[in-house]
Design a protein around this motif. Structure first.
Motif, mmCIF file in Angstrom:
data_model
loop_
_atom_site.group_PDB
_atom_site.id
_atom_site.type_symbol
_atom_site.label_atom_id
_atom_site.label_comp_id
_atom_site.label_asym_id
_atom_site.label_seq_id
_atom_site.Cartn_x
_atom_site.Cartn_y
_atom_site.Cartn_z
ATOM 1 N N ASP A 60 10.280 -11.065 -26.724
ATOM 2 C CA ASP A 60 10.214 -11.825 -27.976
ATOM 3 C C ASP A 60 10.646 -13.282 -27.804
ATOM 4 O O ASP A 60 10.606 -14.056 -28.752
ATOM 5 N N GLN A 61 11.077 -13.655 -26.590
ATOM 6 C CA GLN A 61 11.473 -15.040 -26.324
ATOM 7 C C GLN A 61 10.519 -15.748 -25.363
ATOM 8 O O GLN A 61 10.785 -16.865 -24.952
ATOM 9 N N GLU A 62 9.429 -15.096 -24.999
ATOM 10 C CA GLU A 62 8.478 -15.698 -24.068
ATOM 11 C C GLU A 62 7.599 -16.712 -24.782
ATOM 12 O O GLU A 62 6.419 -16.475 -25.021
ATOM 13 N N ASP A 63 8.208 -17.833 -25.139
ATOM 14 C CA ASP A 63 7.469 -18.923 -25.759
ATOM 15 C C ASP A 63 7.749 -20.189 -24.968
ATOM 16 O O ASP A 63 8.609 -20.208 -24.083
ATOM 17 N N GLU A 64 7.001 -21.232 -25.262
ATOM 18 C CA GLU A 64 7.101 -22.448 -24.457
ATOM 19 C C GLU A 64 8.509 -23.060 -24.417
ATOM 20 O O GLU A 64 8.984 -23.402 -23.330
ATOM 21 N N PRO A 65 9.211 -23.189 -25.548
ATOM 22 C CA PRO A 65 10.554 -23.778 -25.466
ATOM 23 C C PRO A 65 11.510 -22.980 -24.564
ATOM 24 O O PRO A 65 12.262 -23.569 -23.783
ATOM 25 N N HIS A 66 11.465 -21.660 -24.651
ATOM 26 C CA HIS A 66 12.343 -20.847 -23.807
ATOM 27 C C HIS A 66 11.935 -20.921 -22.333
ATOM 28 O O HIS A 66 12.790 -20.975 -21.445
ATOM 29 N N MET A 67 10.629 -20.922 -22.067
ATOM 30 C CA MET A 67 10.164 -21.018 -20.679
ATOM 31 C C MET A 67 10.541 -22.373 -20.084
ATOM 32 O O MET A 67 10.958 -22.450 -18.930
ATOM 33 N N LYS A 68 10.410 -23.437 -20.881
ATOM 34 C CA LYS A 68 10.810 -24.769 -20.404
ATOM 35 C C LYS A 68 12.284 -24.770 -20.022
ATOM 36 O O LYS A 68 12.668 -25.321 -18.990
ATOM 37 N N HIS A 69 13.105 -24.176 -20.873
ATOM 38 C CA HIS A 69 14.537 -24.143 -20.614
ATOM 39 C C HIS A 69 14.824 -23.372 -19.323
ATOM 40 O O HIS A 69 15.634 -23.805 -18.491
ATOM 41 N N LYS A 70 14.156 -22.246 -19.128
ATOM 42 C CA LYS A 70 14.328 -21.463 -17.895
ATOM 43 C C LYS A 70 13.944 -22.276 -16.664
ATOM 44 O O LYS A 70 14.635 -22.252 -15.644
ATOM 45 N N LEU A 71 12.821 -22.995 -16.754
ATOM 46 C CA LEU A 71 12.383 -23.821 -15.621
ATOM 47 C C LEU A 71 13.370 -24.953 -15.349
ATOM 48 O O LEU A 71 13.649 -25.276 -14.186
ATOM 49 N N ALA A 72 13.902 -25.544 -16.408
ATOM 50 C CA ALA A 72 14.891 -26.619 -16.237
ATOM 51 C C ALA A 72 16.145 -26.086 -15.552
ATOM 52 O O ALA A 72 16.691 -26.729 -14.641
ATOM 53 N N LEU A 73 16.599 -24.913 -15.961
ATOM 54 C CA LEU A 73 17.775 -24.315 -15.319
ATOM 55 C C LEU A 73 17.487 -23.980 -13.858
ATOM 56 O O LEU A 73 18.321 -24.211 -12.974
ATOM 57 N N TRP A 74 16.296 -23.448 -13.586
ATOM 58 C CA TRP A 74 15.919 -23.092 -12.223
ATOM 59 C C TRP A 74 15.939 -24.310 -11.314
ATOM 60 O O TRP A 74 16.552 -24.280 -10.244
ATOM 61 N N ILE A 75 15.288 -25.396 -11.725
ATOM 62 C CA ILE A 75 15.207 -26.566 -10.851
ATOM 63 C C ILE A 75 16.572 -27.234 -10.720
ATOM 64 O O ILE A 75 16.909 -27.748 -9.659
ATOM 65 N N ALA A 76 17.368 -27.219 -11.772
ATOM 66 C CA ALA A 76 18.703 -27.828 -11.702
ATOM 67 C C ALA A 76 19.538 -27.152 -10.614
ATOM 68 O O ALA A 76 20.308 -27.817 -9.909
ATOM 69 N N LYS A 77 19.357 -25.841 -10.443
ATOM 70 C CA LYS A 77 20.097 -25.125 -9.397
ATOM 71 C C LYS A 77 19.582 -25.460 -8.007
ATOM 72 O O LYS A 77 20.313 -25.325 -7.029
ATOM 73 N N GLN A 78 18.329 -25.905 -7.901
ATOM 74 C CA GLN A 78 17.731 -26.232 -6.605
ATOM 75 C C GLN A 78 18.100 -27.640 -6.132
ATOM 76 O O GLN A 78 18.046 -27.923 -4.937
ATOM 77 N N LEU A 79 18.438 -28.503 -7.065
ATOM 78 C CA LEU A 79 18.697 -29.907 -6.736
ATOM 79 C C LEU A 79 20.057 -30.074 -6.062
ATOM 80 O O LEU A 79 21.008 -29.371 -6.398
ATOM 81 N N PRO A 80 20.156 -31.030 -5.137
ATOM 82 C CA PRO A 80 21.465 -31.308 -4.536
ATOM 83 C C PRO A 80 22.436 -31.871 -5.584
ATOM 84 O O PRO A 80 22.001 -32.436 -6.596
#
Length: 88
Positions: A60-80
């Motif tokens: 029920d949360q698979e919408d664009e705003p939630h997916m964007k937030h997940k992607l932002a969190l994912w990349i933030a963890k990858q960055l130095p």
């Protein structure tokens, strides 16, 4: 991690850039110039979830705003730690 909207938008843009390289390395075609940002976000989110690189959202949360937030969190963890997007 609490993000400002501007910071999240920049992180999503970086996630799409890095994610496209990941997709190509996995044997998928990259994004097409005609792909909407929503399609890019959805495709990358789904690939990362299938590959268990991110925790999938509740259905029920698979919408664009939630997916964007997940992607932002994912990349933030990858960055130095010293990356400008991590400290803005």
């Amino acid at each position: 991690m609490k993000m400002k909207p501007k910071q999240e938008a920049q992180l999503v843009k970086e996630a799409l850039r890095v994610g496209e390289v990941y997709m190509k390395n996995r044997g998928f075609d990259g994004f097409k110039p005609t792909d909407s940002s929503g399609l890019k976000i959805s495709n990358l989110y789904q690939l990362l979830a299938v590959d268990k690189l991110i925790t999938p959202l509740a259905k029920d949360q698979e919408d664009e705003p939630h997916m964007k937030h997940k992607l932002a969190l994912w990349i933030a963890k990858q960055l130095p730690d010293n990356h400008p997007l991590k400290n803005s």
